[in-house]
Enzyme design. Sequence first.
Site, mmCIF file in Angstrom:
data_model
loop_
_atom_site.group_PDB
_atom_site.id
_atom_site.type_symbol
_atom_site.label_atom_id
_atom_site.label_comp_id
_atom_site.label_asym_id
_atom_site.label_seq_id
_atom_site.Cartn_x
_atom_site.Cartn_y
_atom_site.Cartn_z
ATOM 1 N N ASP A 179 0.866 -1.172 0.000
ATOM 2 C CA ASP A 179 0.000 0.000 0.000
ATOM 3 C C ASP A 179 0.920 1.245 0.000
ATOM 4 O O ASP A 179 2.131 1.109 0.214
ATOM 5 C CB ASP A 179 -0.860 -0.059 1.272
ATOM 6 N N ASP A 209 -0.184 5.174 0.978
ATOM 7 C CA ASP A 209 -0.403 6.163 2.043
ATOM 8 C C ASP A 209 -0.348 5.515 3.411
ATOM 9 O O ASP A 209 -1.062 4.544 3.692
ATOM 10 C CB ASP A 209 -1.782 6.826 1.872
ATOM 11 N N GLU A 246 -13.653 5.488 8.428
ATOM 12 C CA GLU A 246 -12.659 4.538 7.883
ATOM 13 C C GLU A 246 -12.011 3.707 8.997
ATOM 14 O O GLU A 246 -11.789 2.509 8.847
ATOM 15 C CB GLU A 246 -11.578 5.319 7.104
ATOM 16 N N SER A 253 -2.542 1.441 -4.460
ATOM 17 C CA SER A 253 -3.008 2.546 -3.621
ATOM 18 C C SER A 253 -4.380 3.064 -4.006
ATOM 19 O O SER A 253 -4.690 3.240 -5.189
ATOM 20 C CB SER A 253 -2.005 3.699 -3.718
ATOM 21 N N ALA A 254 -5.171 3.364 -2.990
ATOM 22 C CA ALA A 254 -6.459 4.030 -3.212
ATOM 23 C C ALA A 254 -6.267 5.554 -3.217
ATOM 24 O O ALA A 254 -7.236 6.310 -3.198
ATOM 25 C CB ALA A 254 -7.441 3.618 -2.123
ATOM 26 N N LYS A 305 -9.858 -3.336 -2.833
ATOM 27 C CA LYS A 305 -8.575 -3.686 -3.454
ATOM 28 C C LYS A 305 -8.609 -5.102 -4.039
ATOM 29 O O LYS A 305 -7.862 -5.401 -4.965
ATOM 30 C CB LYS A 305 -7.430 -3.477 -2.466
ATOM 31 N N ASP A 338 -1.536 -0.745 5.815
ATOM 32 C CA ASP A 338 -1.866 -0.096 7.092
ATOM 33 C C ASP A 338 -3.352 -0.160 7.382
ATOM 34 O O ASP A 338 -3.804 0.332 8.413
ATOM 35 C CB ASP A 338 -1.418 1.378 7.099
HETATM 36 N N1 LIG Z 1 -10.514 12.035 -0.171
HETATM 37 C C1 LIG Z 1 -9.689 11.180 0.425
HETATM 38 C C2 LIG Z 1 -9.818 9.798 0.274
HETATM 39 C C3 LIG Z 1 -8.922 8.968 0.918
HETATM 40 N N2 LIG Z 1 -7.952 9.476 1.688
HETATM 41 C C4 LIG Z 1 -6.980 8.593 2.357
HETATM 42 O O1 LIG Z 1 -6.205 7.922 1.383
HETATM 43 C C5 LIG Z 1 -5.797 6.661 1.866
HETATM 44 C C6 LIG Z 1 -5.852 5.654 0.740
HETATM 45 O O2 LIG Z 1 -4.649 5.467 0.090
HETATM 46 P P1 LIG Z 1 -3.765 4.103 0.268
HETATM 47 O O3 LIG Z 1 -2.487 4.381 -0.469
HETATM 48 O O4 LIG Z 1 -3.540 3.920 1.727
HETATM 49 O O5 LIG Z 1 -4.544 2.990 -0.356
HETATM 50 C C7 LIG Z 1 -6.777 6.278 2.964
HETATM 51 O O6 LIG Z 1 -6.097 5.910 4.135
HETATM 52 C C8 LIG Z 1 -7.616 7.518 3.199
HETATM 53 O O7 LIG Z 1 -7.616 7.906 4.552
HETATM 54 C C9 LIG Z 1 -7.831 10.831 1.822
HETATM 55 O O8 LIG Z 1 -6.886 11.291 2.531
HETATM 56 N N3 LIG Z 1 -8.702 11.665 1.195
HETATM 57 MG MG LIG Z 2 -2.780 3.221 3.413
#
Ligand SMILES: Nc1ccn([C@@H]2O[C@H](COP(=O)(O)O)[C@@H](O)[C@H]2O)c(=O)n1
Ligand SMILES: [Mg+2]
Length: 333
Positions: free
Chosen positions: A84, A86, A131, A199-200, A248, A273
Amino acid sequence: MRKNKNKRQPTKRKTASQTQKSKRPRSDSPKMTEKDSSELTPFEIFFQKIEKFSKLHMKDRDRVQEILQSMQKAGSKTLQVISDFDMTLTRFEYNGKRCPTCHNILERSDVISSDCKKKLQGLLDKYYPIEIDTTLSVEEKLPLMVEWWTKAHELLVNQKIKKDGLAKAVRDSDAKLRDGYKDFFDHLHEHSIPLLIFSAGIGDILEEVIRQTEVFHPNVKVISNYMDFDESGVLKAFKGELIHIYNKREGALLNTGHFQELRTQTNVLLLGDSLGDLNMADGVQDMENILKIGFLNDKVEERKQSYLDSYDIVLIKDESLDVPNAVIRFLTE
Ligand SMILES: Nc1ccn([C@@H]2O[C@H](COP(=O)(O)O)[C@@H](O)[C@H]2O)c(=O)n1
Ligand SMILES: [Mg+2]
């Protein structure tokens, strides 16, 4: 991504899960008895070293040992890393201040109007607690997560963001990769171990972070939400299917081509995480072993048990990549 030229012959090797039953009890086993260091095997030296990390927790250390030994036996040519981004490859906190996610990097930059910043902050304040809420099920959270990402992306698209403003937004931000990042990326590259960053967040921002830190090596492949720009370089939409924190698995299954290319890399080191990150390896073909390392950054007491139940190794409030780096070094020795 480059194809792996070192194709392995299929073997009848036993996986950790196949050998597990015949071995010692799974849990509550005592720590390895201290031996004279000259009597220790390389594995014992390595394992004693990682057990000394005070932030490292395991529910079942015997199982972790079995997975690691099985992965080492299989050799580094069978290894792939899926991570992942973030709050896994990036720091959660620095000097007592929260570090930004990909979305936050953009949202806090000067490509966004102050009115839009307020709206995006409002979304963060509403949805982030959801979340990480331990009282809600994934089924309850899922539609709310889709709502968060969709609303945030709509607001971003309305800002008419220019592609050529992204590099500055990243440069001006407080984004920070975890301590030990260079060792992590460089070592995987030197050993030709594929690294999938799943990554999301926002792919364009993520890529810019690793490009500016000079670790975007050719062994890195990114699956994420990518921006779609019009011919004059203005953001008009996000491409493809939305990736959020709890889909995912679907994202992995849409990328069968990538996992097909890596079909000989049947041993996986997974870093995440969130509990949603546990599904990032669902597209891996003929998986033999998977070692899951989870960073628990926030709401530690409420979430500790569920992380211990789901991840093999849990790193609590650890801002470094020291443990993953030690594991990778051991597996590539
Ligand atoms: N508008 C948003 C949507 C999501 N997030 C944060 O991004 C993280 C997802 O990314 P990964 O690389 O961890 O998959 C997730 O933890 C959300 O808290 C955001 O900040 N703003
Ligand atoms: Mg993350």
